[in-house]
Write a protein that holds these residues in place. Structure first.
Motif, PDB file in Angstrom:
ATOM      1  N   SER A   1     -11.785  -1.075 -11.520  1.00  0.00           N
ATOM      2  CA  SER A   1     -12.806  -0.664 -10.836  1.00  0.00           C
ATOM      3  C   SER A   1     -13.813  -0.105 -11.287  1.00  0.00           C
TER       4      SER A   1
ATOM      5  N   PHE B   1     -14.409  -0.394  -5.796  1.00  0.00           N
ATOM      6  CA  PHE B   1     -12.882  -0.186  -4.800  1.00  0.00           C
ATOM      7  C   PHE B   1     -13.506   0.019  -3.379  1.00  0.00           C
TER       8      PHE B   1
ATOM      9  N   LYS C   1     -11.178   5.105  -7.314  1.00  0.00           N
ATOM     10  CA  LYS C   1     -11.563   4.503  -5.780  1.00  0.00           C
ATOM     11  C   LYS C   1     -12.858   5.006  -5.531  1.00  0.00           C
TER      12      LYS C   1
ATOM     13  N   HIS D   1      -7.609   0.539  -9.769  1.00  0.00           N
ATOM     14  CA  HIS D   1      -8.090   2.101  -9.656  1.00  0.00           C
ATOM     15  C   HIS D   1      -7.491   2.847 -10.678  1.00  0.00           C
TER      16      HIS D   1
END
Length: 175
Positions: A107, A38, A33, A52
């Motif tokens: 991600s 992301f 993240k 993620h």
């Protein structure tokens, strides 16, 4: 969120002597993240589905296929889905490919993006120090290993959920 999830997961896992492993799971679970891809999703600039989980799973595995690293990476990779054993071939695709098996964009993909995630990990003092266990991990039979996997997985899922719920209700765990 990473720090609170790490703290809670460590506390939950401490009930069966696995605080170090729980703390590490919480620290790595959402490293993906921290990536620009992301962050675009969070800011509603990108509506693409983003995986993620692979970033933290890959970094905690450290390209070592020991029982410990396999277990921790499997749990991180599965923390928003179902627990699959030996998922390395799934999340390691993110080193060379942009999309996972479910057509979600990783991600982090490629060496450059993983260097950025590793730098975030370093800047936030997230350690890959080998967790200590009150038993010999390699002496566990298959049922004991499966139960340990499931217990740690439950700790991470509960800690992640609880840390998120506390964001909206700081008394969530007290109710």
């Amino acid at each position: 969120h990473l720090k609170r999830t790490s703290q809670l997961c460590g506390e939950f896992a401490d009930d069966f002597g696995c605080k170090d492993a729980g703390t590490q799971l919480g620290s790595f679970h959402d490293l993906g993240k921290a990536t620009p891809k992301f962050q675009e999703v969070l800011k509603h600039k990108n509506h693409e589905s983003v995986n993620h989980c692979a970033a933290g799973a890959l970094l905690i595995s450290n390209n070592k296929k020991t029982l410990l690293r396999t277990m921790l990476s499997d749990i991180i990779y599965a923390h928003h889905s179902e627990l699959n054993f030996c998922s390395y071939k799934d999340f390691s695709k993110s080193l060379n490919e942009k999309y996972d098996n479910n057509n979600r964009r990783f991600s982090a993909s490629g060496q450059t993006e993983y260097k950025d995630v590793a730098e975030f990990k370093k800047e936030n003092a997230i350690t890959t120090k080998k967790p200590e266990f009150p038993f010999d991990l390699n002496s566990l039979n298959e049922i004991e290993k499966m139960l340990l996997y499931r217990m740690l997985y439950s700790c991470l899922v509960d800690a992640d959920w609880s840390a998120s719920a506390e964001h909206n209700n700081k008394n969530y765990l007290e109710e």
